[in-house]
Each structure stands twice: as C-alpha cells, then as structure tokens.
Design a protein around this motif. Structure first.
Motif, PDB file in Angstrom:
ATOM      1  N   ARG A  98       0.830  -1.212   0.000  1.00 19.50           N
ATOM      2  CA  ARG A  98       0.000   0.000   0.000  1.00 19.50           C
ATOM      3  C   ARG A  98       0.862   1.259   0.000  1.00 19.50           C
ATOM      4  N   ARG A  99       1.919   1.258   0.790  1.00 19.01           N
ATOM      5  CA  ARG A  99       2.803   2.416   0.821  1.00 19.01           C
ATOM      6  C   ARG A  99       3.449   2.646  -0.547  1.00 19.01           C
ATOM      7  N   PHE A 100       3.863   1.565  -1.180  1.00 24.07           N
ATOM      8  CA  PHE A 100       4.499   1.672  -2.490  1.00 24.07           C
ATOM      9  C   PHE A 100       3.508   2.193  -3.532  1.00 24.07           C
ATOM     10  N   GLN A 101       2.290   1.683  -3.504  1.00 18.25           N
ATOM     11  CA  GLN A 101       1.262   2.150  -4.437  1.00 18.25           C
ATOM     12  C   GLN A 101       0.947   3.625  -4.219  1.00 18.25           C
ATOM     13  N   ALA A 102       1.022   4.077  -2.971  1.00 18.10           N
ATOM     14  CA  ALA A 102       0.776   5.492  -2.686  1.00 18.10           C
ATOM     15  C   ALA A 102       1.844   6.364  -3.339  1.00 18.10           C
ATOM     16  N   ILE A 103       3.106   5.926  -3.299  1.00 21.40           N
ATOM     17  CA  ILE A 103       4.176   6.668  -3.957  1.00 21.40           C
ATOM     18  C   ILE A 103       3.923   6.731  -5.461  1.00 21.40           C
ATOM     19  N   LEU A 104       3.484   5.644  -6.050  1.00 18.88           N
ATOM     20  CA  LEU A 104       3.185   5.629  -7.483  1.00 18.88           C
ATOM     21  C   LEU A 104       2.096   6.651  -7.819  1.00 18.88           C
ATOM     22  N   ARG A 105       1.073   6.727  -6.984  1.00 20.94           N
ATOM     23  CA  ARG A 105       0.007   7.699  -7.237  1.00 20.94           C
ATOM     24  C   ARG A 105       0.536   9.136  -7.138  1.00 20.94           C
ATOM     25  N   GLN A 106       1.423   9.380  -6.186  1.00 20.98           N
ATOM     26  CA  GLN A 106       2.014  10.715  -6.051  1.00 20.98           C
ATOM     27  C   GLN A 106       2.803  11.084  -7.303  1.00 20.98           C
ATOM     28  N   LEU A 107       3.594  10.150  -7.803  1.00 19.66           N
ATOM     29  CA  LEU A 107       4.382  10.419  -9.005  1.00 19.66           C
ATOM     30  C   LEU A 107       3.469  10.692 -10.199  1.00 19.66           C
ATOM     31  N   HIS A 108       2.405   9.926 -10.289  1.00 18.49           N
ATOM     32  CA  HIS A 108       1.467  10.114 -11.397  1.00 18.49           C
ATOM     33  C   HIS A 108       0.835  11.507 -11.338  1.00 18.49           C
ATOM     34  N   ARG A 109       0.453  11.948 -10.136  1.00 20.12           N
ATOM     35  CA  ARG A 109      -0.146  13.275  -9.991  1.00 20.12           C
ATOM     36  C   ARG A 109       0.832  14.383 -10.380  1.00 20.12           C
TER      37      ARG A 109
END
Length: 367
Positions: free
Chosen positions: A183-194
């Motif tokens: 979940r933490r890793f997926q959150a970083i991916l979402r931040q990068l996408h934004r």
C-alpha cells in the motif's frame, strides 16, 4: 573441464522449468529479472547467466565486480546493481552500462558528471523503503528525491522499486506487513502520477511475492531463490544444483574406534567408513559433523566425526556391498538431501547453504 571428484552439477532443464513456472504467473509484458548475485546463489555467476540469458529480460547483481564479470563473459542484457557502491565505482557503472539503485541524493552530481562524460544518460532505479528498514529512501521522503532525479541532466528515473521483508511467510502478521508495504508503495506511485513523473519500470516482487501477491508484479519481478528451485509454498520448483563427490577410500574400523578430530564419534560396532574428498573449504559446513546425511545408492548415510577442511567421513556399514563403493558417486546436496534439509540441520537458510559452496568446486552445466 576440471577432473576433480568433487563438483557442483547444474541442471539446466530444471533451471528452465523453474523460470517457465514463474513466467507463467506473469501477465504479458511483465519482465523477468534474474538475481545472480552471490555467484548466482552458488550456481556459477557467468556460466549460469549465459544459460539463462535467452530466458530472462534482466539480471541483478550486488557488486560492480559481479557485473563486470558478466559483461566480459558475454552478458549483454540490462544489469541492475542492487546494493550500495562507492563513489569511486561510478565511472565503471557507466562504462558497464549498469542501472544502479538509488537511496539518497549524495551521488547524483557524480552520476550526472560521469554520464555527461560518457555522452549519454544514466538509468537510475529509486529504491523506496516501505518497511524493510534496510536500503532505500523512506517512503514519505521519496517524492523529493524522485523529482530531483527526474529533473537531473543526463539522469533518467527509469525504475521505482521496493523490497518486501516477509513475503515468504504466510502467517497473519507477515501478510499484514507485506500488504502494508504494498500500500505504501502504491501510494508513492500515485504521487508520481499526480506530479506527471513517468517511471518506465516499476518493480517490487521477489520470488515469494511473485507467487503470492499478483498485485505486486507491476512492470517487472525479481526472481532469486525460486529460480534455483527453492521457495516456500510451492512443490513445483526443482533444485538446480547438486553437490557431489566420489568416495576416495573405504576403511574398516573396530568397535570403539574414534573418528576424525577430537574423536567426537566412536564406533559402537565394527564399522565400514568411506572417506569423501570434500570439506568445509568447499562449503560443506562443519556444523554437519555427526549430523549430516548424504545420498548414496538410493539411501541416506550419516556423516561421522568432524567435517574437516578437505575431507569428510561417512558410515556405510549398512550398505549391502560396502567393499564395492570405491569411487562411487555421493550426493551431499541435491534433490536428496536438498538445501532446505541441510539448512535445518545447520540452523540457517537454503540461500546460505548454496552460496557457501566454494570457488574451488567446479560447476558443471548439464543439458
């Protein structure tokens, strides 16, 4: 080819079967990275990698020297550099066309300078610490470093990765920890996408996570111990390495005779012993003294006395024809007994059993 009786036989069909097993778990387009650090987990760095090269997309090593051996040995596919390195090694990283993991910004200026000198960009993989608490930038501090790399001249944020601490374990606590890391890793991916930061290669799964956490496959998986035939939770993998030797001497000893250094084993009857030309200098652990077992003619026979640097004794008194055993093959690690069994006897893990096999043991690749 070495004529030494002691050797490690590498079963290439088993390697290919294991790689195909993992490949079959992946969606189309997901890349397969093979970890060959630690002398390919004891299987022979260059030799094993050459056989594997047609079946994998990327290799992973721990040191620049390992990567240099691969390049000089004929490996042309991408190579990830998993572990920290020194500042002085950066020019070699560029020359060898490696893709290092990055956990901090200390070397970014040096990377940029070396890349400009070579007239090309350098692919970097940002390592995010989501709970392993080893290498990697802490997950809630990853975004600024990602921006810095993405905006750096001659640098490319090519990869984003993490490493699971407990994906191999099936208990509720371990599963919760792994899912939290994911979940933490997926959150970083979402931040990068934004932020509009694109990362071509996202990867997190090791062997166990590839089997048990499909959501962690992303763009690539990194297979290590599973490729070599060991991974909790599956009965479909086949050990690739067998450590073998040949009996060098048959010796009869009377009841009461003490064997090897310190006389820690004493014959309870008139016995027949066999001398094996292998010892702890070859990677056969001294902790197997008086507790190890070897495979001979379809049965297990006990190690007796202390394992020496170059020699080990086994008791073959119960063999139906012990006098005929001179120069017979003996298997110390293989399907029987396998590396996990050895690990249980010595209080370690299969990884250490395999990577401890010494450099003086020749690796023979069997098709």
């Amino acid at each position: 080819m070495s004529l030494r009786a002691t050797r490690a036989e590498i079963d290439i069909p088993n390697l290919y079967s294991n790689l195909a097993f993992f490949r079959g778990r992946l969606s189309p387009g997901v890349r397969l990275c093979l970890a060959v650090k630690g002398n390919a987990y004891g299987h022979g760095l260059v030799g094993l990698s050459l056989w594997a090269q047609p079946r994998v997309d990327t290799f992973a090593v721990a040191t620049v020297d390992e990567a240099a051996a691969l390049r000089s040995g004929g490996i042309h596919k991408p190579i990830l550099l998993l572990s920290p390195h020194s500042r002085e090694e950066i020019p070699r990283i560029l020359a060898l066309d490696l893709e290092p993991f990055v956990s901090h910004n200390d070397f970014l200026a040096d990377y940029q300078h070396a890349a400009e000198k070579h007239g090309r960009s350098l692919r970097l993989h940002l390592k995010v610490d989501t709970g392993m608490n080893r290498a990697g930038v802490w997950y809630d501090e990853a975004l600024p470093l990602a921006r810095q790399i993405a905006n750096g001249k001659s640098l490319e944020l090519f990869g984003l990765c993490t490493h699971f601490a407990s994906a191999y374990a099936s208990d509720m606590i371990a599963r919760a920890d792994t899912e939290n890391q994911l979940r933490r890793f997926q959150a970083i991916l979402r931040q990068l996408h934004r932020e509009g930061i694109s990362v071509p290669c996202v990867h997190a799964a090791n062997s166990a996570a590839t089997l048990h956490y499909p959501a962690a496959h992303f763009d690539m998986v990194r297979i290590g111990i599973g490729a070599y035939g060991y991974c909790d939770g599956t009965g479909e993998l086949r050990p690739v390495l067998s450590l073998k030797t040949k009996i060098g001497l048959i010796k009869r000893v009377p009841s009461g005779a003490k064997v090897s250094y310190g006389g820690t084993w004493q014959a309870k009857r008139d016995s027949v012993l066999a001398l094996l030309p292998i010892g702890y200098a070859d990677g056969y652990s001294r902790q197997l003294s008086n507790r190890g077992q070897v495979w001979l003619d379809g049965a297990l026979y006990p190690v007796v006395g202390r394992v020496c640097m170059d020699q080990t004794m086994i008791d073959v008194s119960d063999h139906p024809h012990p006098a005929t055993l001179s120069e017979k093959d003996v298997q110390l690690i293989g399907p029987e007994p396998n590396a996990e069994f050895i690990a249980e006897q010595t209080g370690t893990i299969s990884y250490e059993v395999l990577t401890s096999i010494g450099q003086r043991v020749p690796r023979i690749y069997l098709e």
